[in-house]
Design a protein around this motif. Sequence first.
Motif, PDB file in Angstrom:
ATOM      1  N   VAL A  94       1.047  -1.252   0.074  1.00  0.00           N
ATOM      2  CA  VAL A  94       0.137   0.061  -0.183  1.00  0.00           C
ATOM      3  C   VAL A  94       0.855   1.251   0.071  1.00  0.00           C
ATOM      4  N   ALA A  95       1.831   1.049   0.897  1.00  0.00           N
ATOM      5  CA  ALA A  95       2.729   2.353   0.914  1.00  0.00           C
ATOM      6  C   ALA A  95       3.652   2.736  -0.120  1.00  0.00           C
ATOM      7  N   MET A  96       4.147   1.613  -0.843  1.00  0.00           N
ATOM      8  CA  MET A  96       4.663   1.721  -2.227  1.00  0.00           C
ATOM      9  C   MET A  96       3.942   2.348  -3.272  1.00  0.00           C
ATOM     10  N   VAL A  97       2.726   2.264  -3.451  1.00  0.00           N
ATOM     11  CA  VAL A  97       1.726   2.841  -4.183  1.00  0.00           C
ATOM     12  C   VAL A  97       1.378   4.273  -3.652  1.00  0.00           C
ATOM     13  N   ASP A  98       1.096   4.575  -2.464  1.00  0.00           N
ATOM     14  CA  ASP A  98       0.801   5.766  -1.764  1.00  0.00           C
ATOM     15  C   ASP A  98       1.818   6.026  -0.624  1.00  0.00           C
ATOM     16  N   PRO A  99       2.812   6.790  -1.308  1.00  0.00           N
ATOM     17  CA  PRO A  99       3.760   7.144  -0.075  1.00  0.00           C
ATOM     18  C   PRO A  99       3.463   8.121   1.045  1.00  0.00           C
ATOM     19  N   THR A 100       2.130   8.262   1.053  1.00  0.00           N
ATOM     20  CA  THR A 100       1.625   9.400   2.270  1.00  0.00           C
ATOM     21  C   THR A 100       1.191   8.148   3.488  1.00  0.00           C
TER      22      THR A 100
ATOM     23  N   PRO B 184       1.822   5.075   6.162  1.00  0.00           N
ATOM     24  CA  PRO B 184       2.963   4.553   6.835  1.00  0.00           C
ATOM     25  C   PRO B 184       3.142   2.965   6.706  1.00  0.00           C
ATOM     26  N   ILE B 185       4.397   2.374   6.621  1.00  0.00           N
ATOM     27  CA  ILE B 185       4.614   1.172   6.755  1.00  0.00           C
ATOM     28  C   ILE B 185       4.467   0.658   8.179  1.00  0.00           C
ATOM     29  N   TRP B 186       3.872  -0.654   8.169  1.00  0.00           N
ATOM     30  CA  TRP B 186       3.748  -1.388   9.420  1.00  0.00           C
ATOM     31  C   TRP B 186       4.910  -1.976   9.672  1.00  0.00           C
ATOM     32  N   ASP B 187       5.744  -1.672  10.693  1.00  0.00           N
ATOM     33  CA  ASP B 187       6.931  -2.455  11.012  1.00  0.00           C
ATOM     34  C   ASP B 187       6.687  -2.547  12.676  1.00  0.00           C
TER      35      ASP B 187
END
Length: 177
Positions: free
Chosen positions: A92-98, A100-103
Amino acid sequence: MAKSKIEIINIGIKKYQFLRQRLFETNVSEDRDFQRAFNGFFRMGRRTETYYNDYYSYLQQHKESGIDFAKALTYLYERHGRLEMSFASKMVAMVDPTLPIWDSVVTKGHFGIVAPYANVKNRLQKGIEKYEQYCRSYSTYMQSAEAIEKIKEFDKLFPNTKMTNVKKLDFMLWQER
């Protein structure tokens, strides 16, 4: 000699920018170089070939229209029986960089949010709710003096990256793990 955090972030920025550029230039469901780079950058753990085929086909099918986290998580869960919070958020974040990534280390350590345990009733729905909670917390955090200072530091160290503030903060928080 170990690399400094600045060197590590700089290498990460270059890899991330390569992936963002290639995402819209190639068919990611067929481009093995893109897939290897994505898997390496995002530390995508070992999965079956079927899993990766499904993952990159879904990404390819939805990269132009955008990817909804709930739908991506549901798709992966229904296809593979795993609650892939991190992998779905990376897509999701790769497509929409606004977004956040769940880490799990960052979400737990910095925001006090953990993925639902395996035995939780309605685990999929709870996972979706946890990511929504994380996005709200992240958005609030972005307004804090601490986050603003981290973004300023990022911009000073790495000028002209043309990255969103969310991605800048992702890089900074990930280094604090």
